[in-house]
Design a protein around this motif. Structure first.
Motif, PDB file in Angstrom:
ATOM      1  N   GLU A  20       0.780  -1.273  -0.042  1.00  0.00           N
ATOM      2  CA  GLU A  20       0.001   0.166  -0.119  1.00  0.00           C
ATOM      3  C   GLU A  20       0.966   1.167  -0.087  1.00  0.00           C
ATOM      4  N   GLN A  21       2.231   1.160  -0.429  1.00  0.00           N
ATOM      5  CA  GLN A  21       3.016   2.286  -0.732  1.00  0.00           C
ATOM      6  C   GLN A  21       2.948   2.673  -2.151  1.00  0.00           C
ATOM      7  N   GLU A  22       3.261   4.151  -2.085  1.00  0.00           N
ATOM      8  CA  GLU A  22       3.350   4.397  -3.669  1.00  0.00           C
ATOM      9  C   GLU A  22       4.819   4.306  -4.069  1.00  0.00           C
ATOM     10  N   LYS A  23       4.808   3.453  -5.170  1.00  0.00           N
ATOM     11  CA  LYS A  23       5.896   3.134  -5.918  1.00  0.00           C
ATOM     12  C   LYS A  23       6.126   3.336  -7.395  1.00  0.00           C
ATOM     13  N   GLU A  24       7.176   3.519  -8.046  1.00  0.00           N
ATOM     14  CA  GLU A  24       7.332   3.766  -9.228  1.00  0.00           C
ATOM     15  C   GLU A  24       7.384   2.632 -10.194  1.00  0.00           C
TER      16      GLU A  24
END
Length: 75
Positions: A20-24
């Motif tokens: 649930e973390q924003e990653k690229e």
């Protein structure tokens, strides 16, 4: 099952289904984004590892989507 696991490099941040973390960078499983780190963890987790059940729980969304697609094709 063509198109179920399209690998796609993202240029913008996406929220990972697992952490649930924003990653690229990561992959898409159906319409769900999984970051590279979580993908690697899933691939390397054994069924008797502590995190195995966690990954199964998080991936239920993908299973449920597949079941919905299958059900819609039947009707």
């Amino acid at each position: 099952m063509k198109g179920i696991l399209p690998v796609k490099e993202q240029e913008s941040l996406q929220e990972c289904l697992i952490c649930e973390q924003e990653k690229e960078k990561g992959i898409y499983l159906l319409n769900y984004f999984i970051c590279r780190s979580c993908e690697e963890d899933i691939v390397n987790t054994e069924a008797d590892d502590r995190g195995y059940k966690y990954y199964l729980e998080r991936l239920k969304k993908v299973r449920n989507t597949l079941l919905e697609i299958k059900e819609n094709k039947v009707h």
